[in-house]
Write a protein that holds these residues in place. Sequence first.
Motif: not given
Length: 56
Positions: A2, A5-6, A8-9, A12-13
């Motif tokens: 988690k 993702i928080l 590197w979002y 990633i997007l």
Amino acid sequence: MKKFILKWYPVILAFICLMYSVVLGIMGRTEEAQYSAHWPGTILLFALVIRQRRTT
């Protein structure tokens, strides 16, 4: 996972948008590919500005 993702979002997007543009280019839809090719840079720039403006 988690935390990763928080953090590197935006990257990633942006990568997903880049792949979308590449797929459109391969399919021969060059105008759509050129339009969507600007999304990753915009996403990353907005993420930088937002992170710099945070006070915490």
